[in-house]
Design a protein around this motif. Structure first.
Motif, PDB file in Angstrom:
ATOM      1  N   ILE A 110       0.848  -1.205   0.000  1.00  0.00           N
ATOM      2  CA  ILE A 110       0.000   0.000   0.000  1.00  0.00           C
ATOM      3  C   ILE A 110       0.876   1.245   0.000  1.00  0.00           C
ATOM      4  N   GLN A 111       1.870   1.268   0.876  1.00  0.00           N
ATOM      5  CA  GLN A 111       2.757   2.428   0.966  1.00  0.00           C
ATOM      6  C   GLN A 111       3.517   2.628  -0.340  1.00  0.00           C
ATOM      7  N   LYS A 112       3.993   1.553  -0.936  1.00  0.00           N
ATOM      8  CA  LYS A 112       4.726   1.655  -2.201  1.00  0.00           C
ATOM      9  C   LYS A 112       3.844   2.252  -3.298  1.00  0.00           C
ATOM     10  N   ALA A 113       2.594   1.828  -3.365  1.00  0.00           N
ATOM     11  CA  ALA A 113       1.676   2.357  -4.378  1.00  0.00           C
ATOM     12  C   ALA A 113       1.488   3.864  -4.198  1.00  0.00           C
ATOM     13  N   LEU A 114       1.357   4.293  -2.954  1.00  0.00           N
ATOM     14  CA  LEU A 114       1.188   5.718  -2.681  1.00  0.00           C
ATOM     15  C   LEU A 114       2.460   6.502  -3.000  1.00  0.00           C
ATOM     16  N   GLU A 115       3.610   5.950  -2.642  1.00  0.00           N
ATOM     17  CA  GLU A 115       4.878   6.618  -2.938  1.00  0.00           C
ATOM     18  C   GLU A 115       5.108   6.722  -4.438  1.00  0.00           C
ATOM     19  N   GLU A 116       4.779   5.685  -5.177  1.00  0.00           N
ATOM     20  CA  GLU A 116       4.943   5.719  -6.633  1.00  0.00           C
ATOM     21  C   GLU A 116       3.998   6.718  -7.291  1.00  0.00           C
ATOM     22  N   ALA A 117       2.913   7.052  -6.589  1.00  0.00           N
ATOM     23  CA  ALA A 117       1.967   8.052  -7.094  1.00  0.00           C
ATOM     24  C   ALA A 117       2.375   9.470  -6.713  1.00  0.00           C
ATOM     25  N   GLY A 118       3.491   9.594  -5.956  1.00  0.00           N
ATOM     26  CA  GLY A 118       4.003  10.924  -5.652  1.00  0.00           C
ATOM     27  C   GLY A 118       3.890  11.362  -4.206  1.00  0.00           C
ATOM     28  N   ILE A 119       3.548  10.444  -3.316  1.00  0.00           N
ATOM     29  CA  ILE A 119       3.393  10.784  -1.899  1.00  0.00           C
ATOM     30  C   ILE A 119       4.695  10.527  -1.146  1.00  0.00           C
ATOM     31  N   GLN A 120       5.023  11.437  -0.244  1.00  0.00           N
ATOM     32  CA  GLN A 120       6.162  11.268   0.649  1.00  0.00           C
ATOM     33  C   GLN A 120       5.622  11.161   2.070  1.00  0.00           C
ATOM     34  N   PHE A 121       6.072  10.165   2.802  1.00  0.00           N
ATOM     35  CA  PHE A 121       5.649   9.967   4.191  1.00  0.00           C
ATOM     36  C   PHE A 121       6.616  10.678   5.113  1.00  0.00           C
ATOM     37  N   ILE A 122       6.066  11.439   6.057  1.00  0.00           N
ATOM     38  CA  ILE A 122       6.859  12.210   7.006  1.00  0.00           C
ATOM     39  C   ILE A 122       6.768  11.503   8.357  1.00  0.00           C
ATOM     40  N   PRO A 123       7.901  11.090   8.923  1.00  0.00           N
ATOM     41  CA  PRO A 123       7.866  10.366  10.198  1.00  0.00           C
ATOM     42  C   PRO A 123       7.521  11.291  11.371  1.00  0.00           C
ATOM     43  N   GLU A 124       7.147  10.675  12.464  1.00  0.00           N
ATOM     44  CA  GLU A 124       6.910  11.406  13.713  1.00  0.00           C
ATOM     45  C   GLU A 124       8.213  12.092  14.103  1.00  0.00           C
ATOM     46  N   ASN A 125       8.179  13.394  14.248  1.00  0.00           N
ATOM     47  CA  ASN A 125       9.409  14.139  14.555  1.00  0.00           C
ATOM     48  C   ASN A 125       9.143  15.254  15.560  1.00  0.00           C
ATOM     49  N   GLY A 126       8.186  15.025  16.404  1.00  0.00           N
ATOM     50  CA  GLY A 126       7.825  16.048  17.374  1.00  0.00           C
ATOM     51  C   GLY A 126       6.632  16.867  16.928  1.00  0.00           C
ATOM     52  N   GLY A 127       6.407  16.913  15.617  1.00  0.00           N
ATOM     53  CA  GLY A 127       5.268  17.652  15.087  1.00  0.00           C
ATOM     54  C   GLY A 127       4.176  16.737  14.583  1.00  0.00           C
ATOM     55  N   GLY A 128       4.387  15.451  14.690  1.00  0.00           N
ATOM     56  CA  GLY A 128       3.395  14.482  14.238  1.00  0.00           C
ATOM     57  C   GLY A 128       3.729  13.926  12.870  1.00  0.00           C
ATOM     58  N   ALA A 129       3.359  12.686  12.658  1.00  0.00           N
ATOM     59  CA  ALA A 129       3.560  12.026  11.365  1.00  0.00           C
ATOM     60  C   ALA A 129       2.631  12.654  10.344  1.00  0.00           C
ATOM     61  N   GLY A 130       3.030  12.619   9.078  1.00  0.00           N
ATOM     62  CA  GLY A 130       2.199  13.218   8.043  1.00  0.00           C
ATOM     63  C   GLY A 130       2.546  12.710   6.661  1.00  0.00           C
ATOM     64  N   VAL A 131       1.953  13.355   5.675  1.00  0.00           N
ATOM     65  CA  VAL A 131       2.215  13.051   4.268  1.00  0.00           C
ATOM     66  C   VAL A 131       2.237  14.353   3.479  1.00  0.00           C
ATOM     67  N   ARG A 132       2.898  14.321   2.352  1.00  0.00           N
ATOM     68  CA  ARG A 132       2.907  15.461   1.439  1.00  0.00           C
ATOM     69  C   ARG A 132       3.295  14.944   0.068  1.00  0.00           C
ATOM     70  N   PHE A 133       3.131  15.797  -0.936  1.00  0.00           N
ATOM     71  CA  PHE A 133       3.627  15.439  -2.261  1.00  0.00           C
ATOM     72  C   PHE A 133       5.135  15.537  -2.254  1.00  0.00           C
ATOM     73  N   LYS A 134       5.783  14.650  -2.985  1.00  0.00           N
ATOM     74  CA  LYS A 134       7.241  14.713  -3.114  1.00  0.00           C
ATOM     75  C   LYS A 134       7.627  16.002  -3.833  1.00  0.00           C
ATOM     76  N   ASP A 135       8.800  16.504  -3.515  1.00  0.00           N
ATOM     77  CA  ASP A 135       9.332  17.662  -4.227  1.00  0.00           C
ATOM     78  C   ASP A 135       9.856  17.152  -5.569  1.00  0.00           C
ATOM     79  N   ARG A 136       9.090  17.363  -6.586  1.00  0.00           N
ATOM     80  CA  ARG A 136       9.415  16.802  -7.898  1.00  0.00           C
ATOM     81  C   ARG A 136      10.644  17.460  -8.529  1.00  0.00           C
ATOM     82  N   SER A 137      11.058  18.627  -8.018  1.00  0.00           N
ATOM     83  CA  SER A 137      12.227  19.289  -8.590  1.00  0.00           C
ATOM     84  C   SER A 137      13.516  18.550  -8.244  1.00  0.00           C
ATOM     85  N   ARG A 138      13.465  17.655  -7.223  1.00  0.00           N
ATOM     86  CA  ARG A 138      14.657  16.905  -6.839  1.00  0.00           C
ATOM     87  C   ARG A 138      14.692  15.507  -7.453  1.00  0.00           C
ATOM     88  N   ASP A 139      13.697  15.131  -8.215  1.00  0.00           N
ATOM     89  CA  ASP A 139      13.675  13.790  -8.832  1.00  0.00           C
ATOM     90  C   ASP A 139      14.683  13.662  -9.929  1.00  0.00           C
TER      91      ASP A 139
END
Length: 80
Positions: free
Chosen positions: A51-80
């Motif tokens: 499931i995670q791989k499918a979402l990542e391949e669609a452009g999602i980046q997973f943000i780990p818990e880092n004090g501000g809470g876990a989250g998701v965002r679109f990948k920065d496509r300029s760095r691909d």
């Protein structure tokens, strides 16, 4: 990092995907996905990875818990 059910729902929302679309893309059953997102059960590690791989391949980046809470965002496509 293990994806949370909240991250899964948020990622689908960003992509504007239904549970059916994600289930088909990840090759998992829609019931498995629905049960995971509803907190009814946790799928096998391999299923979560698919499931995670499918979402990542669609452009999602997973943000780990880092004090501000876990989250998701679109990948920065300029760095691909």
């Amino acid at each position: 990092m293990a994806m949370t059910r909240g991250q899964c729902r948020a990622a689908r929302a960003l992509l504007e995907w239904t549970q059916g679309q994600l289930a088909e893309t990840a090759s998992v059953s829609k019931k498995t996905l629905a049960d995971f997102e509803a907190g009814k059960r946790t799928p096998y590690d391999r299923t979560l990875a698919d499931i995670q791989k499918a979402l990542e391949e669609a452009g999602i980046q997973f943000i780990p818990e880092n004090g501000g809470g876990a989250g998701v965002r679109f990948k920065d496509r300029s760095r691909d």
